[in-house]
Design a protein around this motif. Structure first.
Motif: not given
Length: 294
Positions: A31-32, A34-36, A38-39, A176-177, A180-181, A184
């Motif tokens: 999760l971290a 993918y989220a990082l 994506a940002i 990456t979106y 993340t989804a 999550a």
């Protein structure tokens, strides 16, 4: 040099993922990461004024996001239960497996299957561990499965992006979106572990997201346009070497004699197979009739 750095960060990613997963959990790391990614990827697209994707990019990115997430979850669980050195070497089977799945290039020469056989022997030696031959660990088997799934993902990338007007960075950010989804909800229970993770674990997750994902992609795309395909594949093929180096030098891992032989055979087999496939593809393209203007 850029491709050399890409191979280095990819090779060292196995040790970083293993260490971060030990400090938190596999789902938290995914999760971290993918989220990082994506940002940071979105910030890069915004700086370029390319934040809005096309329909083709959305459609293709969603499909590839699902297959990429499948690769990463198997791979991360695998490296959590084996050595980083073994993980990097076994996953290099992707180089051999991808041409076997992607049959657009026609039948491969018999020598290619000999190279694949060398790699199979290498996997057996790598799974032998330090105490002689025995049943492979769950982590080794998961990395073997990850190599098969990654080969399928790479083949799918080639088929879905060929001939289309798709921006590679935009496609990557969409993936990456999706990742993340996907993670999550399953990783929601792991958020307290992320919140209490130490500085070293967060540094490893940032490294996985920013350097092993976004930077590696941008650097690879920039570099392959400025060198030959042969040199690019040769430099990127050093990834398993860096995986072993990171595992031994930084992770304190030890390769027993059978594993050392397996590592050498794996590198030899993948490079041999890569050279055979590249020569076969070059001859096939040269044999195609040239298009002449009407």
């Amino acid at each position: 040099m850029a491709l050399f750095l890409v191979a280095f960060v990819w090779g060292s990613s196995y040790l970083a993922a293993k260490s971060a997963a030990a400090a938190t959990s596999v789902l938290a790391v995914l999760l971290a990461r993918y989220a990082l990614s994506a940002i940071s990827g979105s910030a890069l697209l915004a700086a370029r004024g390319q934040l809005r994707p096309t329909r083709a990019e959305l459609r293709t990115g969603t499909t590839l996001g699902l297959t990429q997430a499948s690769v990463l979850i198997i791979e991360t669980y695998g490296v959590a239960h084996t050595s980083a050195a073994n993980a990097g070497l076994i996953i290099s089977l992707t180089i051999i497996l991808t041409p076997l799945l992607d049959r657009r290039g026609g039948a491969l020469p018999a020598r290619y299957f000999a190279a694949a056989g060398v790699c199979v022997v290498a996997v057996g030696l790598l799974m032998s561990g330090s105490g002689g031959l025995h049943a492979p660990s769950a982590g080794d088997l998961l990395m073997l499965a990850a190599a098969v799934v990654r080969a399928g993902h790479v083949t799918l990338v080639g088929r879905l992006t060929s001939g289309g007007d798709i921006r590679p960075l935009s496609l990557t950010v969409i993936q990456t979106y999706v990742g993340t989804a996907l993670f999550a909800l399953p990783a929601a229970a792991e958020l307290p572990k992320l919140a209490h993770a130490g500085a070293s674990a967060w540094a490893e997750m940032v490294y996985l997201a920013v350097f092993c994902s976004v930077f590696a992609f941008v650097a690879q795309t920039w570099a392959v346009r400025r060198t030959s395909a042969s040199r690019a594949s040769l430099l990127l093929g050093t990834e398993p070497i860096w995986a072993v180096a990171a595992g031994v030098a930084l992770g304190g891992e030890h390769l027993a004699a059978p594993a050392v032989v397996g590592a050498a055979l794996m590198l030899a087999g993948t490079y041999w197979g890569q050279a055979i496939e590249r020569a076969h593809r070059t001859r096939r393209l040269a044999a195609l009739p040239e298009l002449t203007p009407a």
